[in-house]
Design a protein around this motif. Sequence first.
Motif, PDB file in Angstrom:
ATOM      1  N   ASP A 193       7.095   4.728   5.640  1.00 42.66           N
ATOM      2  CA  ASP A 193       7.988   4.351   4.535  1.00 42.66           C
ATOM      3  C   ASP A 193       8.858   5.549   4.126  1.00 42.66           C
ATOM      4  N   GLN A 381       4.587  -2.608  -8.223  1.00 41.63           N
ATOM      5  CA  GLN A 381       3.744  -3.138  -7.133  1.00 41.63           C
ATOM      6  C   GLN A 381       2.550  -3.930  -7.653  1.00 41.63           C
ATOM      7  N   GLN A 395      -2.162  12.785 -11.495  1.00 41.33           N
ATOM      8  CA  GLN A 395      -0.926  12.814 -10.699  1.00 41.33           C
ATOM      9  C   GLN A 395      -0.552  14.245 -10.318  1.00 41.33           C
TER      10      GLN A 395
HETATM   11  C1  B12 Z   1       4.060   7.409  -2.804  1.00 42.24           C
HETATM   12  C2  B12 Z   1       3.187   6.189  -2.627  1.00 42.24           C
HETATM   13  C3  B12 Z   1       1.869   6.257  -3.050  1.00 42.24           C
HETATM   14  C4  B12 Z   1       1.326   7.436  -3.850  1.00 42.24           C
HETATM   15  C5  B12 Z   1       1.835   7.271  -5.337  1.00 42.24           C
HETATM   16  C6  B12 Z   1       1.741   8.524  -6.174  1.00 42.24           C
HETATM   17  C7  B12 Z   1       3.066   9.108  -6.558  1.00 42.24           C
HETATM   18  N1  B12 Z   1       3.063   9.869  -7.624  1.00 42.24           N
HETATM   19  O1  B12 Z   1       4.105   8.933  -5.935  1.00 42.24           O
HETATM   20  C8  B12 Z   1      -0.216   7.245  -3.677  1.00 42.24           C
HETATM   21  C9  B12 Z   1      -0.701   8.064  -2.484  1.00 42.24           C
HETATM   22  C10 B12 Z   1      -1.064   7.583  -4.885  1.00 42.24           C
HETATM   23  C11 B12 Z   1      -0.286   5.761  -3.317  1.00 42.24           C
HETATM   24  C12 B12 Z   1      -1.454   5.023  -3.433  1.00 42.24           C
HETATM   25  C13 B12 Z   1      -1.612   3.736  -2.952  1.00 42.24           C
HETATM   26  N2  B12 Z   1      -0.713   3.036  -2.248  1.00 42.24           N
HETATM   27 CO1  B12 Z   1       1.093   3.565  -2.084  1.00 42.24          CO
HETATM   28  N3  B12 Z   1       2.946   3.991  -1.702  1.00 42.24           N
HETATM   29  C14 B12 Z   1       3.681   5.021  -1.991  1.00 42.24           C
HETATM   30  C15 B12 Z   1       5.109   4.831  -1.451  1.00 42.24           C
HETATM   31  C16 B12 Z   1       5.253   5.645  -0.161  1.00 42.24           C
HETATM   32  C17 B12 Z   1       6.236   5.158  -2.415  1.00 42.24           C
HETATM   33  C18 B12 Z   1       6.082   4.555  -3.831  1.00 42.24           C
HETATM   34  C19 B12 Z   1       7.265   4.942  -4.683  1.00 42.24           C
HETATM   35  O2  B12 Z   1       7.417   6.100  -5.042  1.00 42.24           O
HETATM   36  N4  B12 Z   1       8.159   3.984  -4.994  1.00 42.24           N
HETATM   37  C20 B12 Z   1       9.398   4.257  -5.691  1.00 42.24           C
HETATM   38  C21 B12 Z   1       9.206   4.316  -7.198  1.00 42.24           C
HETATM   39  C22 B12 Z   1      10.540   4.570  -7.870  1.00 42.24           C
HETATM   40  O3  B12 Z   1       8.743   3.042  -7.651  1.00 42.24           O
HETATM   41  P1  B12 Z   1       7.485   2.964  -8.697  1.00 42.24           P
HETATM   42  O4  B12 Z   1       7.207   1.540  -8.885  1.00 42.24           O
HETATM   43  O5  B12 Z   1       7.739   3.833  -9.865  1.00 42.24           O
HETATM   44  O6  B12 Z   1       6.352   3.655  -7.785  1.00 42.24           O
HETATM   45  C23 B12 Z   1       5.035   3.847  -8.266  1.00 42.24           C
HETATM   46  C24 B12 Z   1       4.110   2.726  -7.842  1.00 42.24           C
HETATM   47  O7  B12 Z   1       4.601   2.211  -6.604  1.00 42.24           O
HETATM   48  C25 B12 Z   1       2.773   3.429  -7.630  1.00 42.24           C
HETATM   49  N5  B12 Z   1       2.153   2.981  -6.369  1.00 42.24           N
HETATM   50  C26 B12 Z   1       2.214   3.604  -5.184  1.00 42.24           C
HETATM   51  N6  B12 Z   1       1.545   2.908  -4.248  1.00 42.24           N
HETATM   52  C27 B12 Z   1       1.065   1.810  -4.875  1.00 42.24           C
HETATM   53  C28 B12 Z   1       0.314   0.772  -4.369  1.00 42.24           C
HETATM   54  C29 B12 Z   1      -0.066  -0.265  -5.229  1.00 42.24           C
HETATM   55  C30 B12 Z   1      -0.839  -1.397  -4.654  1.00 42.24           C
HETATM   56  C31 B12 Z   1       0.294  -0.222  -6.612  1.00 42.24           C
HETATM   57  C32 B12 Z   1      -0.146  -1.299  -7.539  1.00 42.24           C
HETATM   58  C33 B12 Z   1       1.059   0.839  -7.114  1.00 42.24           C
HETATM   59  C34 B12 Z   1       1.436   1.842  -6.225  1.00 42.24           C
HETATM   60  O8  B12 Z   1       3.043   4.828  -7.536  1.00 42.24           O
HETATM   61  C35 B12 Z   1       4.467   5.036  -7.507  1.00 42.24           C
HETATM   62  C36 B12 Z   1       4.830   6.364  -8.093  1.00 42.24           C
HETATM   63  O9  B12 Z   1       4.374   6.483  -9.422  1.00 42.24           O
HETATM   64  C37 B12 Z   1       5.093   3.270  -1.179  1.00 42.24           C
HETATM   65  C38 B12 Z   1       6.028   2.849  -0.044  1.00 42.24           C
HETATM   66  C39 B12 Z   1       6.842   1.627  -0.327  1.00 42.24           C
HETATM   67  N7  B12 Z   1       7.329   1.035   0.742  1.00 42.24           N
HETATM   68  O10 B12 Z   1       7.037   1.201  -1.453  1.00 42.24           O
HETATM   69  C40 B12 Z   1       3.600   3.041  -0.857  1.00 42.24           C
HETATM   70  C41 B12 Z   1       3.014   1.656  -1.103  1.00 42.24           C
HETATM   71  C42 B12 Z   1       3.618   1.030  -2.352  1.00 42.24           C
HETATM   72  N8  B12 Z   1       1.524   1.901  -1.302  1.00 42.24           N
HETATM   73  C43 B12 Z   1       0.798   1.023  -0.820  1.00 42.24           C
HETATM   74  C44 B12 Z   1      -0.619   0.993  -0.921  1.00 42.24           C
HETATM   75  C45 B12 Z   1      -1.340  -0.098  -0.158  1.00 42.24           C
HETATM   76  C46 B12 Z   1      -1.307   1.936  -1.695  1.00 42.24           C
HETATM   77  C47 B12 Z   1      -2.823   1.945  -1.987  1.00 42.24           C
HETATM   78  C48 B12 Z   1      -3.379   0.594  -2.419  1.00 42.24           C
HETATM   79  C49 B12 Z   1      -3.542   2.496  -0.725  1.00 42.24           C
HETATM   80  C50 B12 Z   1      -5.059   2.458  -0.830  1.00 42.24           C
HETATM   81  N9  B12 Z   1      -5.699   1.748   0.074  1.00 42.24           N
HETATM   82  O11 B12 Z   1      -5.652   3.066  -1.681  1.00 42.24           O
HETATM   83  C51 B12 Z   1      -2.907   3.015  -3.110  1.00 42.24           C
HETATM   84  C52 B12 Z   1      -2.994   2.474  -4.563  1.00 42.24           C
HETATM   85  C53 B12 Z   1      -4.434   2.369  -5.020  1.00 42.24           C
HETATM   86  C54 B12 Z   1      -4.589   2.256  -6.502  1.00 42.24           C
HETATM   87  N10 B12 Z   1      -5.096   3.312  -7.114  1.00 42.24           N
HETATM   88  O12 B12 Z   1      -4.309   1.243  -7.117  1.00 42.24           O
HETATM   89  C55 B12 Z   1       1.591  -0.078  -0.128  1.00 42.24           C
HETATM   90  C56 B12 Z   1       1.656  -1.333  -1.014  1.00 42.24           C
HETATM   91  C57 B12 Z   1       1.744  -2.615  -0.218  1.00 42.24           C
HETATM   92  C58 B12 Z   1       1.694  -3.806  -1.135  1.00 42.24           C
HETATM   93  N11 B12 Z   1       1.026  -4.829  -0.682  1.00 42.24           N
HETATM   94  O13 B12 Z   1       2.295  -3.837  -2.197  1.00 42.24           O
HETATM   95  C59 B12 Z   1       2.967   0.664   0.131  1.00 42.24           C
HETATM   96  C60 B12 Z   1       4.166  -0.271   0.225  1.00 42.24           C
HETATM   97  C61 B12 Z   1       2.790   1.499   1.440  1.00 42.24           C
HETATM   98  C62 B12 Z   1       2.540   0.662   2.673  1.00 42.24           C
HETATM   99  N12 B12 Z   1       3.515   0.559   3.544  1.00 42.24           N
HETATM  100  O14 B12 Z   1       1.443   0.153   2.860  1.00 42.24           O
HETATM  101  N13 B12 Z   1       0.896   5.310  -2.849  1.00 42.24           N
END
Ligand code: B12
Length: 433
Positions: A193, A381, A395
């Motif tokens: 990603d 998400q 964080q």
């Molecule tokens: C960076 C990232 C992370 C980081 C976030 C920390 C940070 N400070 O950035 C970390 C490593 C912690 C992470 C964790 C997880 N992630 Co992640 N993550 C990403 C990534 C690469 C970018 C997210 C982002 O910055 N978006 C942009 C900002 C502007 O949007 P945002 O809404 O503010 O983003 C926040 C949330 O997205 C949240 N977040 C990140 N991941 C996830 C996943 C879930 C399920 C949730 C609810 C929230 C969440 O953290 C972001 C930053 O604060 C995405 C890739 C993508 N294609 O979206 C995957 C992505 C969202 N993650 C994913 C997954 C599966 C997870 C985990 C469930 C993995 C796991 N098995 O543990 C965990 C979450 C577990 C939990 N505690 O609930 C999947 C979600 C798929 C789906 N069905 O929705 C994605 C799409 C990656 C993938 N290709 O599989 N993640």
Amino acid sequence: MWLLLVLLLPPAVLPAQHCEPPAGAVRALSSRLLGLAGDPARGPDPAVYLALRLGGDHDLRLERHYLQRLHSTFQHPYGRSLQDSGHPGQDAELSTDAGRPQTGRLALYLLGLRATCPPSEPPRALVTWLKYHLEEDWTGSRQHGRPLTSYYQYGLGVLALCVHHKRVREEVIRRLLTAQHHGRLGHGGTAVDTEAVVAVALTCLERRRLVGARLAAELRVAAQNMSRSMAEAQGPDGIIGNIYSTPWALQVFLARGVCHTEPAYGRAVAALLENLEAFGTAATLAQVLPVLHGRSYLDIASMRCGEESDTLTAVDIEPRPEAPGNKTVRLVVECPLPWCFELRLFDQRVSAPAAASLLDVLRAATEQEPRFTFHTQDTAQGPFLTQVLGLEARQQKRNYWQLLTAPSTPLLTSVADYIPRDGETLILRLSEW
Ligand code: B12
């Protein structure tokens, strides 16, 4: 004459729309996203707006209303500096949420503004804010070796400025090149990603001539390498990384105009079409729909405001069917980090209704074992697990609660979307990324 020219053009330079897969199912997905976007109980998400705008058919009234909701969410916190048209420095407390810059969300909002019809010039102060967040991230990356947010958000920031034809400092761009060169873009197992966002951002800078010839050549080579490594990472099932990162990989092929020549493109689209049921949430639909319409975020830069078809109708997602009976799930909490008191903090069987999600199981655990506590935070998400047994994932320390199914397979969805099987063991593991 024009027709002849188009016929003679090599496939790689045909407009991205020609890479659109012919699938009626795509329209059904667009209708579902529309249904979710029309739900006032859900906070507005700029990625959802982008997906609606990049679609082939529209509900223009709903899109206008959604845009208004986005404006109130994004322009309110920045409102004071917008009125002053002041410098972010005058209002520094607005720059962060819990101490972190808001690079990614502001970038997506600015991309959304360029996708409106007619495209809006973003308020100057918002562009300044985004540049400020990027600089903060850049300074963070000098100090800690990576941005304060993530390379994903940093890449989105560069992309949004580029799409609006705003220049970015060369050092800020070079940070991305260096990270790519040293393989630092990945996190927690999947890097696709993040690499893809960065590749689309670098392609934008190169194509829109926002940098000098020498840097443009470097960006071209880096983006080509990333596109090639994405094709090489494709599994026999057509998936690149996992099913949720595959749309982002496709954005790279579309942005680089190689969708006709890159065999991985067709295989990845076929994989998505075979797995459409995986895209049930607004956030996942928002990421998959643009590529199913043959569009990447780079296309936002050249969106023309013509006659838009206004016939899309919303469809509501059906609630999950109730299943009779109960199931038992083993819930394990682990803390393997060096400072943890002990590795296994919790290990109990929890009984829950057969259709229960992992979130329901966690709730049931709090009732069956009062020692068990947890917190989640709402994100685009879904609910993000932030705290278990009083232990907060920090964080700033890059800790998070990783979700796994035993023995060690990370889950691909949120706690609310994962439905454990009877007898399954689920692990909540405090991890570093
Ligand atoms: C960076 C990232 C992370 C980081 C976030 C920390 C940070 N400070 O950035 C970390 C490593 C912690 C992470 C964790 C997880 N992630 Co992640 N993550 C990403 C990534 C690469 C970018 C997210 C982002 O910055 N978006 C942009 C900002 C502007 O949007 P945002 O809404 O503010 O983003 C926040 C949330 O997205 C949240 N977040 C990140 N991941 C996830 C996943 C879930 C399920 C949730 C609810 C929230 C969440 O953290 C972001 C930053 O604060 C995405 C890739 C993508 N294609 O979206 C995957 C992505 C969202 N993650 C994913 C997954 C599966 C997870 C985990 C469930 C993995 C796991 N098995 O543990 C965990 C979450 C577990 C939990 N505690 O609930 C999947 C979600 C798929 C789906 N069905 O929705 C994605 C799409 C990656 C993938 N290709 O599989 N993640």
